[in-house]
Structure formats: structure tokens, C-alpha cells
Enzyme design. Structure first.
Site, PDB file in Angstrom:
ATOM      1  N   SER A 204      -6.357  -6.965   7.588  1.00  0.00           N
ATOM      2  CA  SER A 204      -7.436  -5.988   7.630  1.00  0.00           C
ATOM      3  C   SER A 204      -8.314  -6.151   6.400  1.00  0.00           C
ATOM      4  O   SER A 204      -7.859  -5.943   5.274  1.00  0.00           O
ATOM      5  CB  SER A 204      -6.878  -4.567   7.670  1.00  0.00           C
ATOM      6  OG  SER A 204      -7.929  -3.638   7.458  1.00  0.00           O
TER       7      SER A 204
ATOM      8  N   HIS B 159      -9.213  -8.546  11.164  1.00  0.00           N
ATOM      9  CA  HIS B 159      -9.213  -7.166  11.648  1.00  0.00           C
ATOM     10  C   HIS B 159     -10.265  -6.347  10.912  1.00  0.00           C
ATOM     11  O   HIS B 159     -10.292  -6.296   9.684  1.00  0.00           O
ATOM     12  CB  HIS B 159      -7.839  -6.528  11.455  1.00  0.00           C
ATOM     13  CG  HIS B 159      -7.705  -5.177  12.089  1.00  0.00           C
ATOM     14  ND1 HIS B 159      -7.463  -5.001  13.428  1.00  0.00           N
ATOM     15  CD2 HIS B 159      -7.807  -3.932  11.563  1.00  0.00           C
ATOM     16  CE1 HIS B 159      -7.401  -3.719  13.702  1.00  0.00           C
ATOM     17  NE2 HIS B 159      -7.622  -3.036  12.585  1.00  0.00           N
TER      18      HIS B 159
ATOM     19  N   ASP C  42     -11.853  -2.635  10.326  1.00  0.00           N
ATOM     20  CA  ASP C  42     -11.687  -1.188  10.439  1.00  0.00           C
ATOM     21  C   ASP C  42     -13.046  -0.524  10.282  1.00  0.00           C
ATOM     22  O   ASP C  42     -13.608  -0.486   9.186  1.00  0.00           O
ATOM     23  CB  ASP C  42     -10.728  -0.676   9.365  1.00  0.00           C
ATOM     24  CG  ASP C  42      -9.283  -1.040   9.666  1.00  0.00           C
ATOM     25  OD1 ASP C  42      -8.828  -0.730  10.786  1.00  0.00           O
ATOM     26  OD2 ASP C  42      -8.611  -1.617   8.801  1.00  0.00           O
TER      27      ASP C  42
ATOM     28  N   MET D  37     -15.204   2.765  10.339  1.00  0.00           N
ATOM     29  CA  MET D  37     -15.071   4.215  10.203  1.00  0.00           C
ATOM     30  C   MET D  37     -16.441   4.845   9.964  1.00  0.00           C
ATOM     31  O   MET D  37     -17.292   4.268   9.283  1.00  0.00           O
ATOM     32  CB  MET D  37     -14.138   4.553   9.040  1.00  0.00           C
ATOM     33  CG  MET D  37     -12.787   3.867   9.108  1.00  0.00           C
ATOM     34  SD  MET D  37     -11.725   4.314   7.724  1.00  0.00           S
ATOM     35  CE  MET D  37     -10.421   3.089   7.884  1.00  0.00           C
TER      36      MET D  37
ATOM     37  N   HIS E 229     -11.787  -2.578  15.326  1.00  0.00           N
ATOM     38  CA  HIS E 229     -11.138  -1.295  15.610  1.00  0.00           C
ATOM     39  C   HIS E 229     -12.134  -0.186  15.290  1.00  0.00           C
ATOM     40  O   HIS E 229     -12.423   0.094  14.124  1.00  0.00           O
ATOM     41  CB  HIS E 229      -9.869  -1.181  14.753  1.00  0.00           C
ATOM     42  CG  HIS E 229      -9.217   0.163  14.787  1.00  0.00           C
ATOM     43  ND1 HIS E 229      -8.271   0.537  13.857  1.00  0.00           N
ATOM     44  CD2 HIS E 229      -9.371   1.220  15.621  1.00  0.00           C
ATOM     45  CE1 HIS E 229      -7.877   1.769  14.119  1.00  0.00           C
ATOM     46  NE2 HIS E 229      -8.536   2.206  15.174  1.00  0.00           N
TER      47      HIS E 229
ATOM     48  N   MET F 134     -13.229   3.368  14.778  1.00  0.00           N
ATOM     49  CA  MET F 134     -12.846   4.748  14.485  1.00  0.00           C
ATOM     50  C   MET F 134     -14.140   5.536  14.348  1.00  0.00           C
ATOM     51  O   MET F 134     -14.510   6.016  13.274  1.00  0.00           O
ATOM     52  CB  MET F 134     -12.001   4.798  13.206  1.00  0.00           C
ATOM     53  CG  MET F 134     -10.605   4.246  13.392  1.00  0.00           C
ATOM     54  SD  MET F 134      -9.723   3.930  11.854  1.00  0.00           S
ATOM     55  CE  MET F 134     -10.246   2.233  11.530  1.00  0.00           C
TER      56      MET F 134
ATOM     57  N   MET G 103      -1.105   3.021  16.136  1.00  0.00           N
ATOM     58  CA  MET G 103      -1.259   3.350  14.722  1.00  0.00           C
ATOM     59  C   MET G 103       0.064   3.891  14.186  1.00  0.00           C
ATOM     60  O   MET G 103       0.619   4.854  14.709  1.00  0.00           O
ATOM     61  CB  MET G 103      -2.362   4.400  14.538  1.00  0.00           C
ATOM     62  CG  MET G 103      -3.753   3.947  14.944  1.00  0.00           C
ATOM     63  SD  MET G 103      -4.364   2.557  13.962  1.00  0.00           S
ATOM     64  CE  MET G 103      -4.442   3.311  12.319  1.00  0.00           C
TER      65      MET G 103
ATOM     66  N   ASP H 160      -0.685  -1.183  13.481  1.00  0.00           N
ATOM     67  CA  ASP H 160      -1.549  -1.086  12.301  1.00  0.00           C
ATOM     68  C   ASP H 160      -1.078   0.064  11.425  1.00  0.00           C
ATOM     69  O   ASP H 160      -1.062   1.210  11.864  1.00  0.00           O
ATOM     70  CB  ASP H 160      -2.997  -0.853  12.733  1.00  0.00           C
ATOM     71  CG  ASP H 160      -3.977  -0.835  11.560  1.00  0.00           C
ATOM     72  OD1 ASP H 160      -3.545  -0.982  10.404  1.00  0.00           O
ATOM     73  OD2 ASP H 160      -5.190  -0.687  11.813  1.00  0.00           O
TER      74      ASP H 160
END
Length: 230
Positions: free
Chosen positions: A9, A34, A36, A38, A68, A70, A139, A177
Site C-alpha cells: 500500500s 495498492h 488507498d 480516502m 481501493h 474509501m 478489512m 488489508d
């Protein structure tokens, strides 16, 4: 069964030299990058967007990029990440008004699709959409920040997910994750998990002055995975 894949990540990488960081960790044996993403709305943090994904592709990164999301709402940002070079796009079912439609949108944009389950999110969201899923991400921490400890209840959730995947007959990757390290990756893999996100467990343990700093860390992961009974 799918081969084991390790997905560092980049949330835990050094953003001042991100292209070099990604190059080095892939050269050391990582498989997937990966992302992330947000939005400071669905989760209490703000990270990166499609421009960073596009920049890594232009830098020369050819490995799969696992985005991913979020974020809430989801659908608006999906085409942007697809155009930026995402391979997988996964999202939280709570963040979509129409889960089936969002999964269809991701595939229509040319990407592989997936659902993400927080520690308290029930797996019942999978009941009617397994035919539209390429990856399930469990998660093992609550989303929003790196460096958290592994939540043990995720192990039972992984086992149940693996059972559902086998029963479905579809080729779906099962990803974890949160809090994955060399000392627990073997136990996690024995649940049926085949894709492992690690941020601080890789980037956080590296020594900045060592040009081969990721080799030892990833070798330790691979050594543990080689012991897995499947």
C-alpha cells in the site's frame, strides 16, 4: 487456486519519491500496487486521486494497480480512475446507493471490480452479485489510517468468504488489508486468502539508506507463504 500476490500500500510510502518507491518495491518481488483513496467524508482522512495513478503509469509502472475507494459517493470517480490506469477498483457497499450498478459500471469502464468489507460489515452484500465480482477485500482494521493492529475476527470472515467463493465457482481473488506482517501472513493465507495488502509492514520497516531495503521484507513474506498448506 489463485497464486499468492503481495500488494504494498503506497499510503505508507515516501511520497516525495513515489515513482522510485514503487519501482523498488516491485523489483523486490511485489505483485500489485495498492492505492488507498480516502475522501475525508466516508473515512476521516484525505489521500490521493486519479492524477497519482496516472502519474505512476506515465512513470512506467506496468504492474496491476488495485484502487481501493474509501469515498462516498462512488460512481462519479470510477471513470476517472479507469482512465488513469486502474486494474482493479473496489469499493465499500455502504458507499453506493446501488451496489449492482456500481459493479457493472466498473466493468463497463474496463476494470476488474470488487467489494470491500469493514470489520462490522456483513457479507450478505455478496448474496446476489458474485457474478459481477473479481475481488473481495476484507478489512482487518477500520479504514482511514495506516499502521493499525490486525483485528482477529477477520480470520473467520476470510474463511466464510473463501467458502462462498468456492461455492460460487467464480474466479474471485480474496484480499486482506490491515496489520499484515511476516509473523501473521502464513496464518492469514491458510484461511484461503490469496492477496495481501501491507503498508507499514513493508514501507514502515524499510531502511532509507539501503537500496535493497525491500528485498529482505518481501523475502520473509514469501518464505512464510511457501509454508502454507492449501
Amino acid at each position: 487456486m489463485n497464486d499468492f500476490q503481495i500488494a504494498p500500500s503506497i499510503l505508507s510510502a515516501n511520497f516525495a519519491c513515489l515513482g522510485e518507491e514503487v519501482d523498488n518495491v516491485l523489483k523486490s518481488g511485489a505483485d500489485i500496487v495498492h492505492f488507498d483513496v480516502m475522501d475525508n467524508h466516508y473515512v476521516p482522512n484525505l489521500t490521493i486521486g486519479p492524477l497519482v495513478c496516472e502519474a505512476l503509469r506515465k512513470h512506467g509502472v506496468t504492474a496491476d494497480i488495485d484502487v481501493h475507494l474509501m469515498v462516498k459517493p462512488v460512481d462519479r470517480i470510477v471513470p476517472d480512475f479507469a482512465a488513469a490506469g486502474a486494474t482493479y477498483i473496489t469499493f465499500h457497499p455502504e458507499a453506493s446507493e446501488h451496489v449492482d450498478r456500481t459493479l457493472q459500471l466498473i466493468r463497463a469502464e474496463g476494470c476488474k471490480s470488487g467489494l470491500v468489507f469493514n470489520p462490522a460489515t456483513p457479507l450478505s452484500y455478496l448474496d446476489f452479485v458474485m457474478d459481477k465480482i473479481d475481488m473481495i477485500l476484507i478489512m482487518s482494521v477500520n479504514p482511514g489510517f495506516g499502521g493499525q493492529s490486525f483485528i482477529p475476527a477477520a480470520m473467520d470472515k476470510l474463511r466464510e468468504c473463501h467458502r462462498r467463493i468456492k461455492a460460487s465457482g467464480y474466479n474471485i481473488r480474496l484480499e486482506i488489508d490491515g496489520g499484515v506482517k511476516a509473523d501473521n501472513i502464513r496464518e492469514v493465507a491458510e484461511t484461503g486468502c490469496d492477496t495481501f495488502v501491507a503498508g507499514s509492514g513493508i514501507f514502515g520497516k524499510a531502511v532509507a539508506s539501503d537500496p535493497h531495503r525491500y528485498d529482505t521484507i518481501l523475502r520473509a513474506f514469501r518464505d512464510e507463504l511457501a509454508k502454507v498448506k492449501r
